[in-house]
Scaffold this active site. Structure first.
Site, PDB file in Angstrom:
ATOM      1  N   TRP A 113     -27.917 -22.988 -13.095  1.00  0.00           N
ATOM      2  CA  TRP A 113     -28.646 -23.569 -11.966  1.00  0.00           C
ATOM      3  C   TRP A 113     -29.850 -22.739 -11.564  1.00  0.00           C
ATOM      4  CZ3 TRP A 113     -28.268 -28.357 -11.605  1.00  0.00           C
ATOM      5  CH2 TRP A 113     -27.061 -29.027 -11.851  1.00  0.00           C
ATOM      6  N   ASP A 188     -29.471 -20.561  -3.154  1.00  0.00           N
ATOM      7  CA  ASP A 188     -28.756 -21.805  -3.371  1.00  0.00           C
ATOM      8  C   ASP A 188     -27.274 -21.497  -3.175  1.00  0.00           C
ATOM      9  OD1 ASP A 188     -27.366 -23.962  -4.368  1.00  0.00           O
ATOM     10  OD2 ASP A 188     -28.371 -24.001  -6.322  1.00  0.00           O
ATOM     11  N   LYS A 212     -20.324 -30.510  -3.027  1.00  0.00           N
ATOM     12  CA  LYS A 212     -19.355 -29.638  -3.687  1.00  0.00           C
ATOM     13  C   LYS A 212     -18.299 -29.107  -2.726  1.00  0.00           C
ATOM     14  CE  LYS A 212     -22.620 -28.183  -7.259  1.00  0.00           C
ATOM     15  NZ  LYS A 212     -21.931 -28.849  -8.380  1.00  0.00           N
TER      16      LYS A 212
END
Length: 386
Positions: A113, A188, A212
Site C-alpha cells: 500500500w 495511512d 477494514k
C-alpha cells in the site's frame, strides 16, 4: 429473512466483519430512521438528521483518539486509495503556502500500500523521494531502522508518508516514525485505526478507509492539522508545478463545509458512528488495545510453536502486524487443505491477498476472541496432520 448467527468466524481483510448489534441497528435505520418514515440512505445529506450523524461520528473520533484542537476531523468519499491522491494535492499546497516552494514528498515504502501511494504521488507530478524501500528479494517483511532512512533535507520536505499497517504484507510499525522538527508526518491507518493509542499531535495528517476496522466501504476519515488547510491561490500552485486538488479532495473545502460540500454517503458514516459509539461504551481504545494484542499473541504463539517447517512466517518478529497475520504452509496442496478444513469448521476469509498468496488472518476489532480461540485450536490440530 434468515437470522444472522450471533458469532461469525470471518477473517477477511476488508470489507471486514462488523459487530452484530451495529448491523442490526443499521439495518433498521436503513428502513426507517428515527421514526422519520424514510431510510437514512434516503435523507438529504444536508438534513438535520444527516448533519447529526456526521457530528456524532466526528465527536467519537475525537474522544477515542484524543484529537487535539489543532486538528480537524473530516469524512470523505473515495476510500484509502483516493487519499493517496488527496494528500499529495493538499500537503504540497500547504508546504507551498509555508515556503513558496513545491517541496519533496518522502515515502517510507514497507509494503504494497505504501508502494502504491508513492507510485500515485509520482504519477500526479510530485517530486518523490523513496526514503525507505523495504523490499528484499521481491518481498516485504521488515522495516529498516530510522538510521538507514534517506529523508530529503527538512527545509525541502513537504511531508513524510508511511502506512502504519500493511494489510497485504502483515507489517506494522510499533512506533511513530521520527521526523525532523517542522516536517509533517502523514499516515495511512486504514487497517489498524482504533486498535491502539495514537498521539495525533505528532501527525500532520492521518487517514483511514473505514471498511477494514470501523465501517463499510465508501467513506474515509481524515484527521488533519488545521494549519495545513491553508494554501496559495490556484495560479500560484500552477506556477510552482503543483497539481490542483479536485474540489471533492480539497481538505479546506471539506472542512469548511463540515464534510458535506458534496453528497457524503451518510449511511456509511452512520455505521462508523455506531461502531465507534460501541467502542466507547466498551471501554475505548485502552481496552481494545489490550484485546488486539492478546488476540495477536495467541495466533503467533500457535504458529511459532508448531512443528518446525509447518507454518512459515515471512515477517520479522519485531514488525509483525497485530491486525493481519500472514503465513504460508509449504508442501503441495497443504494451503488448500488448510483453507478447506477451516471452512468446514465455519471459518472463512483466510486466503492471502491475490498478489502474495498464502494465508492471511485479519484480526480486526470485530473479530471475537472466541473466533480466535477456535482458529488457534485448528492451527494446532492441522499442524499435527503434517
Amino acid at each position: 429473512m434468515s437470522e444472522r448467527p450471533e458469532i461469525i468466524h470471518y477473517f477477511g481483510a476488508g470489507p471486514a466483519l462488523l459487530p452484530n448489534d451495529v448491523l442490526k441497528q443499521a439495518a433498521a435505520d436503513l428502513i426507517n430512521y428515527q421514526g422519520t418514515g424514510l431510510g437514512l440512505g434516503e435523507l438529504s445529506h444536508r438534513s438535520a438528521p444527516a448533519i447529526a450523524v456526521v457530528d456524532s461520528a466526528k465527536e467519537s473520533v475525537k474522544k477515542l483518539l484524543d484529537v487535539p484542537d489543532s486538528h480537524e476531523v473530516c469524512f470523505l468519499q473515495s476510500g484509502g486509495t483516493g487519499e493517496f491522491s488527496a494528500l499529495v494535492y493538499n500537503l504540497l499546497a500547504a508546504h507551498a503556502k509555508k515556503t513558496g516552494k513545491k517541496g519533496i514528498a518522502n515515502y517510507l515504502v514497507t509494503g504494497s500500500w505504501s508502494q502504491k501511494a508513492a507510485e500515485e504521488a509520482k504519477r500526479l507530478g510530485a517530486d518523490v523521494n523513496v526514503a525507505v524501500n523495504a523490499k528484499i528479494n521481491g518481498k516485504y517483511g521488515t522495516i529498516p531502522p530510522p538510521s538507514e532512512w534517506s529523508l530529503s533535507p527538512p527545509e525541502q520536505t513537504a511531508y513524510v508518508y508511511y502506512c502504519d499497517n500493511e494489510t497485504v504484507n502483515g507489517v506494522e510499525f510499533g512506533y511513530i516514525p521520527p521526523v525532523p522538527e517542522g516536517v509533517e508526518l502523514v499516515s495511512d491507518m486504514s487497517s489498524n485505526i482504533m486498535s491502539r493509542k495514537v498521539d495525533v499531535s505528532k501527525f500532520g495528517a492521518i487517514f483511514a478507509g473505514v471498511q477494514k476496522n470501523i465501517g463499510i466501504a465508501g467513506a474515509t476519515v481524515v484527521i488533519i492539522k488545521k494549519s495545513l488547510l491553508e494554501k496559495p491561490a490556484d495560479s500560484e500552485l500552477v506556477a510552482l508545478g503543483i497539481p490542483l486538488a479536485p474540489i471533492v479532495f480539497d481538505f479546506a473545502t471539506i472542512a469548511k463545509n463540515n464534510s458535506l460540500y458534496n453528497t457524503l454517503p451518510i449511511f456509511n458514516v452512520h455505521i462508523v458512528s455506531l461502531t465507534l459509539a460501541r467502542l466507547l461504551k466498551n471501554g475505548g481504545i485502552p481496552v481494545q488495545q489490550v484485546i488486539s494484542g492478546r488476540k495477536a499473541e495467541k495466533l503467533y504463539m500457535a504458529l511459532d510453536s508448531a512443528t518446525e517447517g509447518v507454518y512459515m512466517l515471512p515477517v520479522a518478529k519485531e514488525v509483525r502486524s497485530r491486525m493481519n497475520i500472514v503465513f504460508t504452509i509449504p508442501g503441495e496442496g497443504r494451503e488448500k487443505a488448510f483453507l478447506e478444513g477451516a471452512k468446514k469448521k465455519g471459518m472463512t476469509g483466510l486466503s492471502g491477498h491475490r498478489s502474495v498468496g498464502g494465508i492471511r488472518i485479519s484480526s480486526y476489532n470485530a473479530v471475537s476472541e472466541q473466533s480466535i480461540d477456535l482458529l488457534v485450536d485448528y492451527i494446532n490440530d492441522f499442524a499435527k496432520t503434517i
